[in-house]
Design a protein around this motif. Sequence first.
Motif, short mmCIF file in Angstrom:
data_model
loop_
_atom_site.label_atom_id
_atom_site.label_comp_id
_atom_site.label_asym_id
_atom_site.label_seq_id
_atom_site.Cartn_x
_atom_site.Cartn_y
_atom_site.Cartn_z
N CYS A 176 0.85 -1.19 0.00
CA CYS A 176 0.00 0.00 0.00
C CYS A 176 0.88 1.24 0.00
CB CYS A 176 -0.93 0.01 1.22
SG CYS A 176 -1.82 1.58 1.37
N HIS B 22 -0.05 4.22 0.54
CA HIS B 22 -0.46 5.23 1.52
C HIS B 22 0.12 4.96 2.91
CE1 HIS B 22 -3.24 6.48 -1.59
NE2 HIS B 22 -3.65 5.24 -1.69
N CYS B 23 0.10 3.68 3.34
CA CYS B 23 0.53 3.38 4.71
C CYS B 23 1.66 2.37 4.78
CB CYS B 23 -0.66 2.91 5.55
SG CYS B 23 -1.21 1.25 5.10
N GLU C 115 1.44 -0.87 4.12
CA GLU C 115 0.94 -2.22 4.43
C GLU C 115 1.41 -3.23 3.38
OE1 GLU C 115 -1.09 -3.39 7.08
OE2 GLU C 115 -0.65 -5.32 6.14
N CYS D 162 -6.40 -1.45 0.51
CA CYS D 162 -5.61 -1.70 1.70
C CYS D 162 -6.50 -2.27 2.80
CB CYS D 162 -4.96 -0.40 2.16
SG CYS D 162 -3.90 -0.63 3.58
N CYS E 65 -6.37 2.63 7.28
CA CYS E 65 -6.08 3.17 5.94
C CYS E 65 -7.24 2.92 4.98
CB CYS E 65 -4.79 2.56 5.42
SG CYS E 65 -4.32 3.11 3.78
ZN LIG Z 1 -2.79 1.40 3.42
#
Ligand SMILES: [Zn+2]
Length: 311
Positions: free
Chosen positions: A30, A32-33, A35, A50, A55
């Motif tokens: 992921c 964004h985070c 993961e 995700c 998230c």
């Molecule tokens: Zn994420």
Amino acid sequence: MSTLDAAHFHNDEAARKMIEGLRWPNGPVCNHCGETQRRYPTKREGRFRCGNPECRKDFTATTGTVMESSKVALHKWLTAFYMMCSSKKGVSAHQIHRTLGVTYKTAWFMAHRIREAMREGGLVPPMGGEGEIVEADETYFGKTEEPHVSAQRRGRPYTRSSGPRDKRAIISLVERGGRVRSFHPGVADAHNVAGIVRDNIARETRLMTDESRLYIKVGIEFSSHETVKHSVKEYARGDVNTNSVEGYFSIFKRGMRGVYQHCKEKHLHRYLAEYDFRYNHRVKLGYNDMDRTLEAIRGINGKRLTYQGTH
Ligand SMILES: [Zn+2]
């Protein structure tokens, strides 16, 4: 079969698989985070969701890259990457426009984003080292659009000179037999040059320059500072020369004049990144056209460039 016959240059799906493989060798991550375990495919091919409860965002292999939010098919992107990585002198936006059938404006924007992918980012290790040679030199290319004032002149009235102060300065550092790193400081004065040299070259290095006064003071900080006197037509003395950096400048200038012609000053650093990239992945260092293309694609991450950013 030629390299360009491969499916990833003709089919969006195959291109996406290739980019996924390069970006996510151990499965989707992921953007964004970060993961790496909890994520699952969505109905849309190539789009993942995700599974981290904090998230829950969707992402693809091009999220957070220079290709993000582009409507151009990925196989066309890969073709443009290949064109720019396999040519010696660069590729004009016009040529990308004609080859890929995208608008000129789109082609121009793609070329700038590819340059951004080619740019060295983040923390880069110092050049040179014990027993190694780094050549440093400055050159000038094109006229400045705004007069630059050197740090020493700041606060004093600016007087326009006819010298190189009106031109765009470029400083390049080249490891003998190795890599190049180029800069476009506002002015190539001793203060700026010293900063660049100090920040980028290991102190154990043998520094080589011409007799320019710009390097005298900072040169003392290195293992040695050896110079050739171009003013008296001395170009080499033993292994002391600046042939590598001069060779690099000649490739850059030939390409810029032949292919790009007009380059706004605010884009100059990106053109330098393009020429630096090709030089640093040249055949002599073990890269063929496709290796070089893959290296550029690896650089797409974290280099989002907005449309505003390129104008
Ligand atoms: Zn994420």
